[in-house]
Scaffold this motif. Structure first.
Motif, PDB file in Angstrom:
ATOM      1  N   VAL A 268       0.843  -1.203   0.000  1.00 54.06           N
ATOM      2  CA  VAL A 268       0.000   0.000   0.000  1.00 54.06           C
ATOM      3  C   VAL A 268       0.872   1.244   0.000  1.00 54.06           C
ATOM      4  O   VAL A 268       0.627   2.208  -0.749  1.00 54.06           O
ATOM      5  N   VAL A 269       1.919   1.275   0.821  1.00 51.80           N
ATOM      6  CA  VAL A 269       2.829   2.428   0.869  1.00 51.80           C
ATOM      7  C   VAL A 269       3.526   2.600  -0.477  1.00 51.80           C
ATOM      8  O   VAL A 269       3.646   3.720  -1.005  1.00 51.80           O
ATOM      9  N   ALA A 270       3.994   1.501  -1.085  1.00 53.88           N
ATOM     10  CA  ALA A 270       4.652   1.571  -2.389  1.00 53.88           C
ATOM     11  C   ALA A 270       3.665   2.044  -3.449  1.00 53.88           C
ATOM     12  O   ALA A 270       4.014   2.871  -4.314  1.00 53.88           O
ATOM     13  N   GLY A 271       2.441   1.570  -3.424  1.00 54.33           N
ATOM     14  CA  GLY A 271       1.425   1.995  -4.386  1.00 54.33           C
ATOM     15  C   GLY A 271       1.112   3.471  -4.259  1.00 54.33           C
ATOM     16  O   GLY A 271       0.964   4.185  -5.262  1.00 54.33           O
ATOM     17  N   LEU A 272       0.993   3.949  -3.016  1.00 53.62           N
ATOM     18  CA  LEU A 272       0.731   5.375  -2.799  1.00 53.62           C
ATOM     19  C   LEU A 272       1.901   6.242  -3.274  1.00 53.62           C
ATOM     20  O   LEU A 272       1.702   7.318  -3.852  1.00 53.62           O
ATOM     21  N   SER A 273       3.112   5.781  -3.021  1.00 50.54           N
ATOM     22  CA  SER A 273       4.278   6.571  -3.467  1.00 50.54           C
ATOM     23  C   SER A 273       4.366   6.576  -4.996  1.00 50.54           C
ATOM     24  O   SER A 273       4.694   7.607  -5.599  1.00 50.54           O
ATOM     25  N   VAL A 274       4.057   5.459  -5.646  1.00 51.61           N
ATOM     26  CA  VAL A 274       4.058   5.420  -7.116  1.00 51.61           C
ATOM     27  C   VAL A 274       2.944   6.318  -7.651  1.00 51.61           C
ATOM     28  O   VAL A 274       3.137   7.033  -8.650  1.00 51.61           O
ATOM     29  N   ALA A 275       1.770   6.302  -7.018  1.00 53.06           N
ATOM     30  CA  ALA A 275       0.665   7.162  -7.446  1.00 53.06           C
ATOM     31  C   ALA A 275       1.058   8.635  -7.304  1.00 53.06           C
ATOM     32  O   ALA A 275       0.769   9.462  -8.182  1.00 53.06           O
ATOM     33  N   GLY A 276       1.712   9.004  -6.214  1.00 52.87           N
ATOM     34  CA  GLY A 276       2.177  10.382  -6.024  1.00 52.87           C
ATOM     35  C   GLY A 276       3.205  10.778  -7.072  1.00 52.87           C
ATOM     36  O   GLY A 276       3.169  11.889  -7.621  1.00 52.87           O
ATOM     37  N   PHE A 277       4.114   9.852  -7.367  1.00 50.71           N
ATOM     38  CA  PHE A 277       5.134  10.120  -8.381  1.00 50.71           C
ATOM     39  C   PHE A 277       4.486  10.302  -9.752  1.00 50.71           C
ATOM     40  O   PHE A 277       4.863  11.200 -10.513  1.00 50.71           O
ATOM     41  N   CYS A 278       3.499   9.467 -10.098  1.00 43.88           N
ATOM     42  CA  CYS A 278       2.789   9.602 -11.384  1.00 43.88           C
ATOM     43  C   CYS A 278       2.052  10.936 -11.457  1.00 43.88           C
ATOM     44  O   CYS A 278       2.019  11.583 -12.508  1.00 43.88           O
ATOM     45  N   HIS A 279       1.452  11.344 -10.340  1.00 41.55           N
ATOM     46  CA  HIS A 279       0.756  12.629 -10.302  1.00 41.55           C
ATOM     47  C   HIS A 279       1.745  13.776 -10.539  1.00 41.55           C
ATOM     48  O   HIS A 279       1.456  14.726 -11.285  1.00 41.55           O
ATOM     49  N   LEU A 280       2.910  13.699  -9.920  1.00 41.83           N
ATOM     50  CA  LEU A 280       3.947  14.709 -10.099  1.00 41.83           C
ATOM     51  C   LEU A 280       4.410  14.759 -11.560  1.00 41.83           C
ATOM     52  O   LEU A 280       4.546  15.843 -12.150  1.00 41.83           O
ATOM     53  N   LEU A 281       4.633  13.594 -12.164  1.00 39.14           N
ATOM     54  CA  LEU A 281       5.060  13.550 -13.565  1.00 39.14           C
ATOM     55  C   LEU A 281       3.983  14.091 -14.491  1.00 39.14           C
ATOM     56  O   LEU A 281       4.287  14.803 -15.459  1.00 39.14           O
ATOM     57  N   ALA A 282       2.720  13.797 -14.219  1.00 35.82           N
ATOM     58  CA  ALA A 282       1.625  14.300 -15.054  1.00 35.82           C
ATOM     59  C   ALA A 282       1.556  15.825 -14.987  1.00 35.82           C
ATOM     60  O   ALA A 282       1.344  16.497 -16.014  1.00 35.82           O
ATOM     61  N   ARG A 283       1.764  16.377 -13.799  1.00 37.60           N
ATOM     62  CA  ARG A 283       1.745  17.837 -13.647  1.00 37.60           C
ATOM     63  C   ARG A 283       2.896  18.494 -14.411  1.00 37.60           C
ATOM     64  O   ARG A 283       2.717  19.496 -15.106  1.00 37.60           O
ATOM     65  N   ARG A 284       4.074  17.901 -14.324  1.00 32.99           N
ATOM     66  CA  ARG A 284       5.241  18.444 -15.041  1.00 32.99           C
ATOM     67  C   ARG A 284       5.051  18.332 -16.554  1.00 32.99           C
ATOM     68  O   ARG A 284       5.426  19.236 -17.300  1.00 32.99           O
ATOM     69  N   LEU A 285       4.460  17.225 -16.998  1.00 33.45           N
ATOM     70  CA  LEU A 285       4.229  17.039 -18.426  1.00 33.45           C
ATOM     71  C   LEU A 285       3.213  18.051 -18.944  1.00 33.45           C
ATOM     72  O   LEU A 285       3.356  18.574 -20.054  1.00 33.45           O
ATOM     73  N   ARG A 286       2.189  18.357 -18.168  1.00 35.65           N
ATOM     74  CA  ARG A 286       1.214  19.373 -18.546  1.00 35.65           C
ATOM     75  C   ARG A 286       1.893  20.735 -18.693  1.00 35.65           C
ATOM     76  O   ARG A 286       1.630  21.487 -19.631  1.00 35.65           O
ATOM     77  N   LYS A 287       2.772  21.071 -17.753  1.00 31.59           N
ATOM     78  CA  LYS A 287       3.503  22.345 -17.832  1.00 31.59           C
ATOM     79  C   LYS A 287       4.424  22.376 -19.052  1.00 31.59           C
ATOM     80  O   LYS A 287       4.576  23.402 -19.712  1.00 31.59           O
ATOM     81  N   LEU A 288       5.038  21.233 -19.314  1.00 29.11           N
ATOM     82  CA  LEU A 288       5.972  21.154 -20.436  1.00 29.11           C
ATOM     83  C   LEU A 288       5.244  21.339 -21.767  1.00 29.11           C
ATOM     84  O   LEU A 288       5.764  21.979 -22.679  1.00 29.11           O
ATOM     85  N   ASN A 289       4.055  20.828 -21.893  1.00 31.69           N
ATOM     86  CA  ASN A 289       3.301  20.914 -23.143  1.00 31.69           C
ATOM     87  C   ASN A 289       2.454  22.165 -23.252  1.00 31.69           C
ATOM     88  O   ASN A 289       1.736  22.335 -24.242  1.00 31.69           O
ATOM     89  N   ASP A 290       2.526  23.048 -22.279  1.00 32.36           N
ATOM     90  CA  ASP A 290       1.764  24.294 -22.330  1.00 32.36           C
ATOM     91  C   ASP A 290       2.199  25.094 -23.553  1.00 32.36           C
ATOM     92  O   ASP A 290       3.390  25.298 -23.795  1.00 32.36           O
ATOM     93  N   LEU A 291       1.229  25.564 -24.353  1.00 31.61           N
ATOM     94  CA  LEU A 291       1.546  26.243 -25.616  1.00 31.61           C
ATOM     95  C   LEU A 291       2.106  27.646 -25.428  1.00 31.61           C
ATOM     96  O   LEU A 291       2.669  28.217 -26.343  1.00 31.61           O
ATOM     97  N   GLU A 292       1.929  28.237 -24.257  1.00 36.11           N
ATOM     98  CA  GLU A 292       2.410  29.606 -24.068  1.00 36.11           C
ATOM     99  C   GLU A 292       3.792  29.658 -23.435  1.00 36.11           C
ATOM    100  O   GLU A 292       4.628  30.466 -23.823  1.00 36.11           O
ATOM    101  N   THR A 293       4.033  28.805 -22.432  1.00 42.82           N
ATOM    102  CA  THR A 293       5.297  28.925 -21.701  1.00 42.82           C
ATOM    103  C   THR A 293       6.158  27.685 -21.780  1.00 42.82           C
ATOM    104  O   THR A 293       7.337  27.743 -21.467  1.00 42.82           O
ATOM    105  N   GLY A 294       5.621  26.582 -22.206  1.00 42.81           N
ATOM    106  CA  GLY A 294       6.373  25.334 -22.171  1.00 42.81           C
ATOM    107  C   GLY A 294       7.055  25.011 -23.489  1.00 42.81           C
ATOM    108  O   GLY A 294       7.311  25.879 -24.326  1.00 42.81           O
ATOM    109  N   LEU A 295       7.315  23.749 -23.655  1.00 46.61           N
ATOM    110  CA  LEU A 295       7.999  23.257 -24.837  1.00 46.61           C
ATOM    111  C   LEU A 295       7.151  23.465 -26.087  1.00 46.61           C
ATOM    112  O   LEU A 295       7.685  23.740 -27.162  1.00 46.61           O
TER     113      LEU A 295
END
Length: 110
Positions: A10-37
């Motif tokens: 359960v702890v490993a699953g929660l940490s992986v879920a948190g890491f995936c959430h963090l990566l999804a947020r960074r990817l959204r910022k990266l693909n932003d058409l105004e300020t990102g990549l």
């Protein structure tokens, strides 16, 4: 022991879920058409288009200049051939007078 393994999963699953959430947020910022990549890619595409236009204009100018230079070279060659032909059929007295005039002009310029 089973309870410990389940808790660890359960702890490993929660940490992986948190890491995936963090990566999804960074990817959204990266693909932003105004300020990102995405914005950087859009700007670079516009610059490439502008540079291709400038390159085509420069190439056309260089071709035009090259054609003009080729015409001038041909004109100079024909004038040189005409001058050589004139020198060949000119009487020697006229040639020596021209040489004296040229030498006198060169001395006056120096």
């Amino acid at each position: 022991m089973t309870l410990f393994i389940q808790a660890a999963l359960v702890v490993a699953g929660l940490s992986v879920a948190g890491f995936c959430h963090l990566l999804a947020r960074r990817l959204r910022k990266l693909n932003d058409l105004e300020t990102g990549l995405g914005g950087a890619i859009a700007v670079m595409a516009a610059e490439i288009s502008r540079l291709e236009t400038a390159l085509a204009a420069a190439q056309a100018g260089a071709t035009h200049a090259s054609d003009g230079l080729a015409r001038e070279i041909e004109k100079a060659k024909s004038e040189r051939a005409y001058w050589a032909l004139q020198q060949q059929f000119m009487p020697p007295a006229v040639q020596s007078r021209r040489l004296r005039r040229r030498r006198a002009t060169e001395v006056a310029d120096a």
